[in-house]
Design a protein around this motif. Structure first.
Motif, PDB file in Angstrom:
ATOM      1  N   GLN A 189      -1.128  26.801 -21.883  1.00  0.00           N
ATOM      2  CA  GLN A 189      -0.759  27.050 -23.276  1.00  0.00           C
ATOM      3  C   GLN A 189      -1.973  27.432 -24.108  1.00  0.00           C
ATOM      4  N   ALA A 190      -3.114  26.815 -23.818  1.00  0.00           N
ATOM      5  CA  ALA A 190      -4.308  27.065 -24.621  1.00  0.00           C
ATOM      6  C   ALA A 190      -5.067  28.313 -24.185  1.00  0.00           C
ATOM      7  N   TYR A 191      -5.104  28.571 -22.863  1.00  0.00           N
ATOM      8  CA  TYR A 191      -5.944  29.658 -22.362  1.00  0.00           C
ATOM      9  C   TYR A 191      -5.198  30.679 -21.514  1.00  0.00           C
ATOM     10  N   GLY A 192      -3.896  30.569 -21.463  1.00  0.00           N
ATOM     11  CA  GLY A 192      -3.152  31.494 -20.618  1.00  0.00           C
ATOM     12  C   GLY A 192      -3.335  31.131 -19.147  1.00  0.00           C
ATOM     13  N   ASN A 193      -3.462  32.128 -18.310  1.00  0.00           N
ATOM     14  CA  ASN A 193      -3.598  31.897 -16.869  1.00  0.00           C
ATOM     15  C   ASN A 193      -5.054  31.844 -16.396  1.00  0.00           C
ATOM     16  N   GLU A 194      -5.968  31.682 -17.321  1.00  0.00           N
ATOM     17  CA  GLU A 194      -7.385  31.722 -16.971  1.00  0.00           C
ATOM     18  C   GLU A 194      -7.782  30.591 -16.023  1.00  0.00           C
TER      19      GLU A 194
ATOM     20  N   PRO B 189       0.807  -1.221   0.000  1.00  0.00           N
ATOM     21  CA  PRO B 189       0.000   0.000   0.000  1.00  0.00           C
ATOM     22  C   PRO B 189       0.844   1.276   0.000  1.00  0.00           C
ATOM     23  N   ALA B 190       2.000   1.258   0.683  1.00  0.00           N
ATOM     24  CA  ALA B 190       2.866   2.443   0.683  1.00  0.00           C
ATOM     25  C   ALA B 190       3.354   2.744  -0.727  1.00  0.00           C
ATOM     26  N   LEU B 191       3.777   1.703  -1.449  1.00  0.00           N
ATOM     27  CA  LEU B 191       4.216   1.902  -2.837  1.00  0.00           C
ATOM     28  C   LEU B 191       3.055   2.337  -3.719  1.00  0.00           C
ATOM     29  N   LEU B 192       1.854   1.834  -3.419  1.00  0.00           N
ATOM     30  CA  LEU B 192       0.679   2.246  -4.185  1.00  0.00           C
ATOM     31  C   LEU B 192       0.401   3.735  -4.000  1.00  0.00           C
ATOM     32  N   VAL B 193       0.548   4.221  -2.766  1.00  0.00           N
ATOM     33  CA  VAL B 193       0.358   5.656  -2.511  1.00  0.00           C
ATOM     34  C   VAL B 193       1.390   6.476  -3.271  1.00  0.00           C
ATOM     35  N   VAL B 194       2.639   6.027  -3.256  1.00  0.00           N
ATOM     36  CA  VAL B 194       3.694   6.751  -3.976  1.00  0.00           C
ATOM     37  C   VAL B 194       3.408   6.755  -5.480  1.00  0.00           C
ATOM     38  N   ALA B 195       2.986   5.594  -6.014  1.00  0.00           N
ATOM     39  CA  ALA B 195       2.672   5.514  -7.444  1.00  0.00           C
ATOM     40  C   ALA B 195       1.515   6.439  -7.798  1.00  0.00           C
ATOM     41  N   PHE B 196       0.469   6.433  -6.946  1.00  0.00           N
ATOM     42  CA  PHE B 196      -0.659   7.330  -7.185  1.00  0.00           C
ATOM     43  C   PHE B 196      -0.204   8.781  -7.153  1.00  0.00           C
ATOM     44  N   MET B 197       0.613   9.122  -6.161  1.00  0.00           N
ATOM     45  CA  MET B 197       1.071  10.501  -6.001  1.00  0.00           C
ATOM     46  C   MET B 197       1.846  10.958  -7.222  1.00  0.00           C
ATOM     47  N   LEU B 198       2.768  10.124  -7.724  1.00  0.00           N
ATOM     48  CA  LEU B 198       3.580  10.507  -8.884  1.00  0.00           C
ATOM     49  C   LEU B 198       2.730  10.606 -10.150  1.00  0.00           C
ATOM     50  N   ALA B 199       1.820   9.619 -10.335  1.00  0.00           N
ATOM     51  CA  ALA B 199       0.962   9.643 -11.522  1.00  0.00           C
ATOM     52  C   ALA B 199       0.022  10.847 -11.488  1.00  0.00           C
ATOM     53  N   TYR B 200      -0.541  11.109 -10.316  1.00  0.00           N
ATOM     54  CA  TYR B 200      -1.464  12.240 -10.172  1.00  0.00           C
ATOM     55  C   TYR B 200      -0.725  13.558 -10.385  1.00  0.00           C
ATOM     56  N   LEU B 201       0.495  13.649  -9.838  1.00  0.00           N
ATOM     57  CA  LEU B 201       1.285  14.867 -10.007  1.00  0.00           C
ATOM     58  C   LEU B 201       1.619  15.099 -11.467  1.00  0.00           C
ATOM     59  N   ALA B 202       2.000  14.022 -12.178  1.00  0.00           N
ATOM     60  CA  ALA B 202       2.328  14.157 -13.600  1.00  0.00           C
ATOM     61  C   ALA B 202       1.098  14.552 -14.403  1.00  0.00           C
ATOM     62  N   ALA B 203      -0.046  13.897 -14.125  1.00  0.00           N
ATOM     63  CA  ALA B 203      -1.273  14.227 -14.851  1.00  0.00           C
ATOM     64  C   ALA B 203      -1.695  15.670 -14.592  1.00  0.00           C
ATOM     65  N   THR B 204      -1.567  16.108 -13.336  1.00  0.00           N
ATOM     66  CA  THR B 204      -1.924  17.485 -12.997  1.00  0.00           C
ATOM     67  C   THR B 204      -1.007  18.477 -13.691  1.00  0.00           C
ATOM     68  N   HIS B 205       0.292  18.167 -13.695  1.00  0.00           N
ATOM     69  CA  HIS B 205       1.263  19.062 -14.330  1.00  0.00           C
ATOM     70  C   HIS B 205       0.968  19.237 -15.819  1.00  0.00           C
ATOM     71  N   TYR B 206       0.761  18.125 -16.526  1.00  0.00           N
ATOM     72  CA  TYR B 206       0.524  18.228 -17.964  1.00  0.00           C
ATOM     73  C   TYR B 206      -0.832  18.865 -18.274  1.00  0.00           C
ATOM     74  N   THR B 207      -1.817  18.601 -17.424  1.00  0.00           N
ATOM     75  CA  THR B 207      -3.120  19.242 -17.623  1.00  0.00           C
ATOM     76  C   THR B 207      -3.016  20.756 -17.456  1.00  0.00           C
ATOM     77  N   LEU B 208      -2.346  21.188 -16.403  1.00  0.00           N
ATOM     78  CA  LEU B 208      -2.177  22.628 -16.168  1.00  0.00           C
ATOM     79  C   LEU B 208      -1.322  23.267 -17.246  1.00  0.00           C
ATOM     80  N   ALA B 209      -0.299  22.547 -17.695  1.00  0.00           N
ATOM     81  CA  ALA B 209       0.557  23.081 -18.754  1.00  0.00           C
ATOM     82  C   ALA B 209      -0.232  23.267 -20.051  1.00  0.00           C
ATOM     83  N   TRP B 210      -1.076  22.282 -20.360  1.00  0.00           N
ATOM     84  CA  TRP B 210      -1.891  22.385 -21.586  1.00  0.00           C
ATOM     85  C   TRP B 210      -2.897  23.536 -21.474  1.00  0.00           C
ATOM     86  N   LEU B 211      -3.536  23.660 -20.310  1.00  0.00           N
ATOM     87  CA  LEU B 211      -4.494  24.741 -20.103  1.00  0.00           C
ATOM     88  C   LEU B 211      -3.809  26.101 -20.183  1.00  0.00           C
TER      89      LEU B 211
END
Length: 224
Positions: free
Chosen positions: A158-163, A134-156
Motif C-alpha cells: 500500500q505504501a510503496y507499491g510492488n517495490e 511443541p506441536a501446538l507451539l509450532v502451529v501457533a508460531f506458523m499462524l502468527a508469523y503468517l499473519a505478521a508477514t501478510h500484514y507487513t507485505l500488505a502495508w508495504l
C-alpha cells in the motif's frame, strides 16, 4: 585394544611416575592409577594414595559413562545416515525410531510451497513423537508469523507499491531457518528416526497451494 598401562608404567622412572600423579588431570585415570600401583610395587608409595585412588575411580566411572554415551550417539547418527541412504533392511528401520519428515524435506516443501507447508510437516513430526505442546507451539508460531508477514507485505504494498514484494521470499527463508535451527534441535534433536515418505504430503500441499493462490488472487492479497 585397551592400552596396557601397567606394562607402560613399569618402564617409567620414579620422576615420570610422580609426574603422572602430580599432573593427574592431564592424563587418563587408568594411567594415573597404574602409576600409583607401580610406585607401591617399588616400595615408594605416594602419600595419600588411598584417597587419590578413590577419587580417580569415581572420575573413571564418569569418564566411562561419558565415552559410552558418545559412542552410542555416534552409532545412532551413523545408523540414521545409513537408513537415509537406504543401506539397511526394513527390520532395522523399524527399530530405528518413528517415521519423520527430515529437515531436508521440510526445507524443500517450505521453498516449493510456503513456510506453512514446512510448519505443518514439522508439527506432524512432533505429533508422531507425542509432543503435543511443541506441536501446538509450532502451529501457533506458523499462524502468527503468517499473519505478521501478510500484514507487513500488505502495508508495504500500500505504501510503496510492488517495490518490496520480494520480501515475501525473505520472510519465507527466515521461517525455514527457525524451523531447522530452533524448533528441530530443541524439540526433536538427535532423535533416531526413519525418513517418512512425502508423496502424499506433496499432493496435499499442491492442492492446498492452488486453493490458497486462487483465494489470494480473488481478494487481491499478497502471497508468502
Amino acid at each position: 585394544m585397551a592400552e596396557d598401562y601397567a606394562a607402560k608404567m613399569g618402564r617409567k622412572t620414579e620422576a615420570e611416575l610422580r609426574d603422572y600423579v602430580l599432573n593427574r588431570y592431564q592424563y587418563r585415570e587408568e594411567a594415573v592409577l597404574a602409576a600409583l600401583d607401580e610406585l607401591a610395587l617399588r616400595g615408594i608409595p605416594e602419600p595419600g594414595a588411598a584417597t587419590l585412588v578413590a577419587e580417580l575411580q569415581l572420575s573413571k566411572q564418569e569418564t566411562d559413562r561419558r565415552e559410552l554415551a558418545e559412542r552410542e550417539l555416534e552409532a545412532e547418527k551413523e545408523q540414521a545416515r545409513r537408513i537415509a541412504r537406504g543401506e539397511v533392511g526394513p527390520e532395522i528401520q523399524q527399530k530405528a525410531g518413528p517415521a519423520l519428515y527430515s529437515p531436508g524435506t521440510i526445507t524443500i516443501f517450505s521453498v516449493l510451497f510456503s513456510m506453512v507447508a514446512g510448519g505443518v510437516l514439522l508439527a506432524l513430526n512432533l505429533r508422531a513423537l507425542r509432543r503435543t505442546g511443541p506441536a501446538l507451539l509450532v502451529v501457533a508460531f506458523m499462524l502468527a508469523y503468517l499473519a505478521a508477514t501478510h500484514y507487513t507485505l500488505a502495508w508495504l504494498q500500500q505504501a510503496y507499491g510492488n517495490e518490496y514484494v520480494w520480501l515475501g521470499s525473505v520472510f519465507n527463508i527466515v521461517a525455514i531457518v527457525i524451523y531447522n535451527l530452533v524448533f528441530w534441535p530443541r524439540y526433536i534433536g538427535l532423535q533416531a528416526y526413519q525418513s517418512r515418505s512425502w508423496g502424499s504430503a506433496l499432493l496435499i500441499c499442491g492442492l492446498i497451494t492452488l486453493v490458497y493462490l486462487a483465494w489470494a488472487l480473488r481478494f487481491g492479497m499478497p502471497t508468502v
